[in-house]
Design an enzyme around this catalytic site. Structure first.
Site, short mmCIF file in Angstrom:
data_model
loop_
_atom_site.label_atom_id
_atom_site.label_comp_id
_atom_site.label_asym_id
_atom_site.label_seq_id
_atom_site.Cartn_x
_atom_site.Cartn_y
_atom_site.Cartn_z
N VAL A 39 0.83 -1.21 0.00
CA VAL A 39 0.00 0.00 0.00
C VAL A 39 0.86 1.25 0.00
O VAL A 39 0.63 2.19 -0.77
CB VAL A 39 -0.96 0.01 1.21
CG1 VAL A 39 -1.75 1.31 1.25
CG2 VAL A 39 -1.91 -1.18 1.14
N ARG A 94 13.78 -1.79 6.49
CA ARG A 94 15.00 -2.04 5.71
C ARG A 94 15.13 -0.95 4.64
O ARG A 94 14.64 -1.09 3.51
CB ARG A 94 14.93 -3.42 5.06
CG ARG A 94 14.87 -4.55 6.08
CD ARG A 94 14.95 -5.92 5.41
NE ARG A 94 13.80 -6.19 4.56
CZ ARG A 94 12.63 -6.64 5.01
NH1 ARG A 94 12.46 -6.87 6.30
NH2 ARG A 94 11.62 -6.88 4.17
N LYS A 136 -7.02 -1.30 10.44
CA LYS A 136 -8.29 -1.78 11.00
C LYS A 136 -8.12 -2.48 12.33
O LYS A 136 -8.96 -2.35 13.22
CB LYS A 136 -8.98 -2.70 10.00
CG LYS A 136 -8.14 -3.89 9.58
CD LYS A 136 -8.80 -4.71 8.49
CE LYS A 136 -7.85 -5.77 7.94
NZ LYS A 136 -6.75 -5.19 7.16
N GLY A 175 -3.28 -15.72 -5.24
CA GLY A 175 -2.83 -14.58 -4.46
C GLY A 175 -3.91 -13.88 -3.66
O GLY A 175 -3.66 -12.82 -3.08
N GLU A 187 -3.53 -15.27 2.03
CA GLU A 187 -2.17 -15.24 2.57
C GLU A 187 -1.69 -16.66 2.82
O GLU A 187 -2.48 -17.62 2.87
CB GLU A 187 -2.15 -14.45 3.88
CG GLU A 187 -2.61 -13.01 3.77
CD GLU A 187 -1.61 -12.11 3.06
OE1 GLU A 187 -0.43 -12.52 2.94
OE2 GLU A 187 -2.01 -11.03 2.62
N LYS A 237 -13.41 -4.99 11.03
CA LYS A 237 -14.12 -4.04 10.17
C LYS A 237 -15.56 -3.83 10.66
O LYS A 237 -16.08 -2.71 10.60
CB LYS A 237 -14.11 -4.54 8.73
CG LYS A 237 -12.70 -4.58 8.14
CD LYS A 237 -12.66 -5.32 6.80
CE LYS A 237 -11.26 -5.37 6.23
NZ LYS A 237 -11.16 -6.19 4.99
#
Length: 434
Positions: A15, A47, A107, A189, A192, A207
């Site tokens: 994001v 990093r 959230k 995808g 996860e 949410k």
């Protein structure tokens, strides 16, 4: 053009990288909308030397000292897209208390301890915006907070997790079981490597807490939300739903109304449920999100779109950045919380719903009467009964009328001990019908 509005960006993952890209690509338009240029003062990452492709940003802006970046005097707005509870809470509280506006997509933090953030915003006279925390790019929270502020919202029903919606949509379309559909979601995808937060309902519950807090002017936390996941939904459940003209969705349901004592209260729950295919939410497929809002004056409203992904979520973040930057230039801030109602949270047992119960039963006379007697003892009315099979394959499928969840749960528990009931194949709630 006014003095530049300077951002501290906390996080530069999926994001955050999209936020940087959009700020660069739309710099001129954003400056025109705000009335001043928007500049990145620094980007906090774990990093700083990690390769980030062709990200249009000066490498000198990267730092590992997030708190130091937040405290800098030349920072006006803090944008947090790291996630998690700590240290994100510390960073945002520090920013808000010092009068810096904050934009977050977090959230989990808002559901866990949103009250602390709202208190810090009030203390510092700062903006706290979080449109991206629920349903990605869908403009949802601001309509609840602002556009419908003059109305009374009675119910919010939504599909707010794209992973589970993809899985259930695949099961409905292909007849696959949960495991097979999850494997497909992972390969594409949508899920996860560890899908627990999605398939067990934790993401949707967070949410749901945020939606209920805004809709009902009451602080609602994740612990106030009754939560069930989709791991027990089977191909047989899907087939049974189809036979009823329904499909199964993981729903977040927030309601305001009288509790058992007659006093106004709030009920918030997340669980899989059968809904009629005629319901607007039934056609929401793939990884899309949709939220169905019911209000006294406005009636029924539906918000639909992509609920996750880097670009859609970044779009919501950018919208919040423009809003807080405008306020900053105007020298005002928007109240981020309206919790004046302070309604009690109704326990799940008082939620009024319907059940779909599938029973494996003995094939002998008197079975239906024995089962019906259990429902009668708990004052649960039966809407329909479907009986099929003979001998070892004898089964009953029962759909109830609306009743308190506690009465329905007690009915199921007594059925488990009935000698004519070999097993309870499945129990699902039914929503969206009479």
């Amino acid at each position: 053009m006014g003095k530049p509005v300077r951002l501290a960006l906390l996080g530069c993952g999926t994001v955050g990288s999209e936020v940087v890209r959009l700020l660069h690509e739309q710099a001129a338009d954003l400056a025109a909308r705000v009335g001043a240029p928007i500049e990145i003062a620094g980007i906090a990452v774990r990093r700083p030397n990690r390769a980030r492709g062709e990200l249009p940003v000066d490498p000198a802006l990267f730092t590992t000292d997030a708190l130091g970046l937040v405290k800098r005097d030349d920072v006006d707005v803090v944008v947090e897209v790291v996630g998690g509870i700590e240290p994100a809470r510390t960073w945002l509280v520090e920013a808000l208390r010092s009068g810096k506006s904050a934009v977050t997509a977090n959230k989990a933090l808002l559901a866990e301890d949103g009250g602390t953030l709202h208190d810090a915003a009030a203390e510092g006279g700062a903006d706290l915006f979080y449109e991206a925390s629920v349903a990605g790019a869908i403009p949802l929270l601001r309509p609840l907070r602002d556009s419908l502020h003059g109305d009374s919202i009675t119910r919010v029903t939504g599909i707010v997790n794209g992973t589970t919606n993809f899985i259930l949509s695949a099961m409905d379309a292909t007849g696959a079981g949960f495991t097979e559909a999850l494997e497909e979601a992972t390969a594409l995808g949508y899920a996860e490597a560890d899908p627990t937060a999605d398939v067990e309902g934790f993401d949707a519950a967070a949410k749901a807490a945020i939606l209920a807090s805004l809709a009902f002017h009451t602080r609602v936390g994740a612990d106030d939300v009754h939560r069930e996941g989709i791991t027990e939904v089977s191909a047989a459940d899907m087939a049974s739903a189809k036979a009823m003209g329904c499909t199964i969705k993981l729903l977040c349901i927030a309601e305001r109304g009288p509790g058992a004592d007659g006093a106004e209260s709030v009920s918030v729950r997340v669980h899989p449920a059968m809904i009629p295919r005629s319901h607007p939410l039934a056609s929401v497929g793939d990884a899309f999100n949709a939220v169905f809002v019911e209000a006294v004056a406005a009636g029924q409203l539906m918000f639909y779109g992509r609920g996750a992904g880097g670009a859609p979520t970044a779009s919501a973040v950018l919208g919040d950045i423009v809003a807080v930057a405008r306020n900053r230039l105007a020298g005002v801030h928007t109240a981020s919380e309206s919790a004046y109602a302070d309604l009690p949270i109704r326990p799940m047992g008082e939620a009024v719903t319907r059940y779909h119960i599938s029973l494996d039963v003995a094939d002998r006379a008197g079975v239906l009467a024995a089962v019906a007697g259990v429902f009668a003892r708990h004052d649960v009315s039966i809407a329909t009964v479907r009986q099929s099979g003979r001998h070892a394959d004898a089964s009953l499928v029962i759909v109830t009328h609306r009743a308190p969840d506690a009465a329905l749960a007690a009915t199921v528990e007594e059925l488990r001990g009935l000698d004519v009931v070999r097993s309870i194949a499945s129990v699902l709630r039914v929503e969206g019908g009479q």
